[in-house]
Design a protein around this motif. Structure first.
Motif, PDB file in Angstrom:
ATOM      1  N   GLY A  95       0.799  -1.214   0.000  1.00 19.14           N
ATOM      2  CA  GLY A  95       0.000   0.000   0.000  1.00 19.14           C
ATOM      3  C   GLY A  95       0.830   1.262   0.000  1.00 19.14           C
ATOM      4  O   GLY A  95       0.513   2.237  -0.692  1.00 19.14           O
ATOM      5  N   GLU A  96       1.942   1.243   0.743  1.00 21.62           N
ATOM      6  CA  GLU A  96       2.811   2.424   0.804  1.00 21.62           C
ATOM      7  C   GLU A  96       3.504   2.687  -0.526  1.00 21.62           C
ATOM      8  O   GLU A  96       3.775   3.838  -0.880  1.00 21.62           O
ATOM      9  CB  GLU A  96       3.840   2.290   1.926  1.00 21.62           C
ATOM     10  N   ILE A  97       3.800   1.633  -1.291  1.00 21.27           N
ATOM     11  CA  ILE A  97       4.430   1.817  -2.601  1.00 21.27           C
ATOM     12  C   ILE A  97       3.471   2.508  -3.560  1.00 21.27           C
ATOM     13  O   ILE A  97       3.850   3.447  -4.265  1.00 21.27           O
ATOM     14  CB  ILE A  97       4.893   0.467  -3.181  1.00 21.27           C
ATOM     15  N   ILE A  98       2.216   2.072  -3.572  1.00 23.39           N
ATOM     16  CA  ILE A  98       1.233   2.691  -4.466  1.00 23.39           C
ATOM     17  C   ILE A  98       0.939   4.124  -4.010  1.00 23.39           C
ATOM     18  O   ILE A  98       0.767   5.025  -4.839  1.00 23.39           O
ATOM     19  CB  ILE A  98      -0.062   1.864  -4.528  1.00 23.39           C
ATOM     20  N   GLY A  99       0.900   4.346  -2.705  1.00 17.35           N
ATOM     21  CA  GLY A  99       0.729   5.710  -2.201  1.00 17.35           C
ATOM     22  C   GLY A  99       1.873   6.607  -2.617  1.00 17.35           C
ATOM     23  O   GLY A  99       1.667   7.771  -2.998  1.00 17.35           O
ATOM     24  N   PHE A 100       3.089   6.080  -2.563  1.00 19.71           N
ATOM     25  CA  PHE A 100       4.268   6.816  -3.017  1.00 19.71           C
ATOM     26  C   PHE A 100       4.154   7.144  -4.501  1.00 19.71           C
ATOM     27  O   PHE A 100       4.393   8.278  -4.925  1.00 19.71           O
ATOM     28  CB  PHE A 100       5.517   5.973  -2.750  1.00 19.71           C
ATOM     29  N   ILE A 101       3.784   6.140  -5.313  1.00 18.65           N
ATOM     30  CA  ILE A 101       3.663   6.352  -6.753  1.00 18.65           C
ATOM     31  C   ILE A 101       2.622   7.431  -7.063  1.00 18.65           C
ATOM     32  O   ILE A 101       2.840   8.301  -7.910  1.00 18.65           O
ATOM     33  CB  ILE A 101       3.289   5.028  -7.454  1.00 18.65           C
ATOM     34  N   MET A 102       1.496   7.403  -6.358  1.00 18.88           N
ATOM     35  CA  MET A 102       0.453   8.392  -6.600  1.00 18.88           C
ATOM     36  C   MET A 102       0.895   9.789  -6.172  1.00 18.88           C
ATOM     37  O   MET A 102       0.519  10.787  -6.801  1.00 18.88           O
ATOM     38  CB  MET A 102      -0.827   7.993  -5.879  1.00 18.88           C
ATOM     39  N   ALA A 103       1.692   9.884  -5.107  1.00 20.11           N
ATOM     40  CA  ALA A 103       2.231  11.179  -4.691  1.00 20.11           C
ATOM     41  C   ALA A 103       3.192  11.720  -5.746  1.00 20.11           C
ATOM     42  O   ALA A 103       3.194  12.921  -6.047  1.00 20.11           O
ATOM     43  CB  ALA A 103       2.936  11.050  -3.342  1.00 20.11           C
ATOM     44  N   VAL A 104       4.014  10.829  -6.318  1.00 18.45           N
ATOM     45  CA  VAL A 104       4.914  11.223  -7.403  1.00 18.45           C
ATOM     46  C   VAL A 104       4.099  11.720  -8.599  1.00 18.45           C
ATOM     47  O   VAL A 104       4.392  12.758  -9.190  1.00 18.45           O
ATOM     48  CB  VAL A 104       5.818  10.042  -7.827  1.00 18.45           C
ATOM     49  N   LYS A 105       3.066  10.959  -8.948  1.00 23.80           N
ATOM     50  CA  LYS A 105       2.234  11.317 -10.103  1.00 23.80           C
ATOM     51  C   LYS A 105       1.576  12.679  -9.913  1.00 23.80           C
ATOM     52  O   LYS A 105       1.459  13.466 -10.855  1.00 23.80           O
ATOM     53  CB  LYS A 105       1.162  10.238 -10.297  1.00 23.80           C
ATOM     54  N   LYS A 106       1.190  12.989  -8.695  1.00 24.13           N
ATOM     55  CA  LYS A 106       0.504  14.247  -8.393  1.00 24.13           C
ATOM     56  C   LYS A 106       1.460  15.432  -8.352  1.00 24.13           C
ATOM     57  O   LYS A 106       1.177  16.507  -8.887  1.00 24.13           O
ATOM     58  CB  LYS A 106      -0.227  14.130  -7.051  1.00 24.13           C
ATOM     59  N   GLN A 107       2.632  15.233  -7.740  1.00 25.74           N
ATOM     60  CA  GLN A 107       3.542  16.346  -7.475  1.00 25.74           C
ATOM     61  C   GLN A 107       4.687  16.466  -8.477  1.00 25.74           C
ATOM     62  O   GLN A 107       5.235  17.560  -8.650  1.00 25.74           O
ATOM     63  CB  GLN A 107       4.142  16.210  -6.059  1.00 25.74           C
TER      64      GLN A 107
END
Length: 276
Positions: A95-107
């Protein structure tokens, strides 16, 4: 990618519809809260499905908020990068990996590729993560290079195997709610596991690399200590700088998905860098 808007307000997150579908429909996850010290390593397929539906969304929300805020403050460090690398110690279902990826995608929309190496001892959890990463890459139109490592760590001597598998430096080394299991099972004997992990992975960071450790904030019956206190003791013992950390003893994060509204987790976290 869909037209969903991913926002953070007071650390409240809604699981993206496509991700909700993957974990609850495609992978048959279910919501089932556990009120005890968990040892995910020993779980079977059904246990992992319950974990996937309960704790994957929480880890997603935590990482999405933590790294979303981190990247908003550190954009100048990564604005000229097109690739990032990350190593996850004790990734579970990720879950933390996908959260990290989504934060990268957003920022950081300039990032085109993310290289992921992730280690865990539960083969069922790794199979779930492999499926989620494959579908995430397609949905986000992102190049995700994945290397998942099934390794069981019984004590700190097995950490030599981990060190040997890390043959490159990483921009991010993370561990979310995994080190507490080493405390519960006394796998590092009397050593503080957080201190041991920090000392091992600090040498594996790139020039702009950081370590993010996040864990539950409970009182551990085995160590007879609060886990955030153990984390702070490790921070003081290691030759590192704390770049960012949670406010107070812990922070609340809230995640809403089709199986639970406003589910809450409490964690303590630190982001470390090598001393300048």
């Amino acid at each position: 990618m869909s037209n969903e808007v991913y926002t953070i307000k007071d650390r409240k997150v809604v699981l993206p519809t496509w991700l909700d579908t993957i974990i609850f429909d495609d992978l048959s996850a279910s919501y089932c809260r556990q009120k005890k010290d968990m040892v995910v390593l020993e779980w079977n397929r059904d246990d992992v499905r319950k974990y996937l539906g309960t704790y994957f969304p929480r880890s997603y929300a935590e990482a999405f908020c933590i790294f979303g805020d981190f990247f908003s403050k550190e954009k100048n460090v990564y604005e000229n990068c097109q690739e990032l690398s990350i190593f996850d110690f004790g990734c579970g279902t990720g879950g933390e990996i996908i959260g990290f990826i989504m934060a990268v995608k957003k920022q950081l929309p300039n990032i085109k590729k993310i290289s992921i190496k992730a280690l865990d001892g539960n083969s069922y959890a790794l199979r779930c993560l492999e499926c989620i990463l494959e579908k995430t890459a397609k949905i986000l139109c992102l190049d995700i290079e994945t290397n998942l490592i099934p390794v069981i760590i019984d004590d700190f001597y097995d950490m030599q195997v981990v060190e040997q598998t890390i043959t490159q430096s990483y921009d991010f080394v993370i561990s979310f709610k995994a080190i507490c299991e080493f405390v519960t099972k006394q796998q590092f004997e009397q050593q503080n596991p957080y201190e041991h992990i920090i000392n091992i992975f600090m040498s594996k960071l790139s020039d702009k690399g950081v370590i993010c450790l996040a864990d539950v904030t409970s009182f551990n019956a085995v160590s007879q200590d609060w886990l955030p206190t153990m984390l702070d003791n490790a921070s003081k013992a290691c030759n590192i700088d704390i770049l960012y950390r949670n406010r107070g003893f812990n922070e609340d994060y809230h995640i809403t998905h089709t199986h639970h509204k406003n589910d809450t987790s409490k964690i303590a976290w630190r982001i470390y860098e090598n001393k300048k």
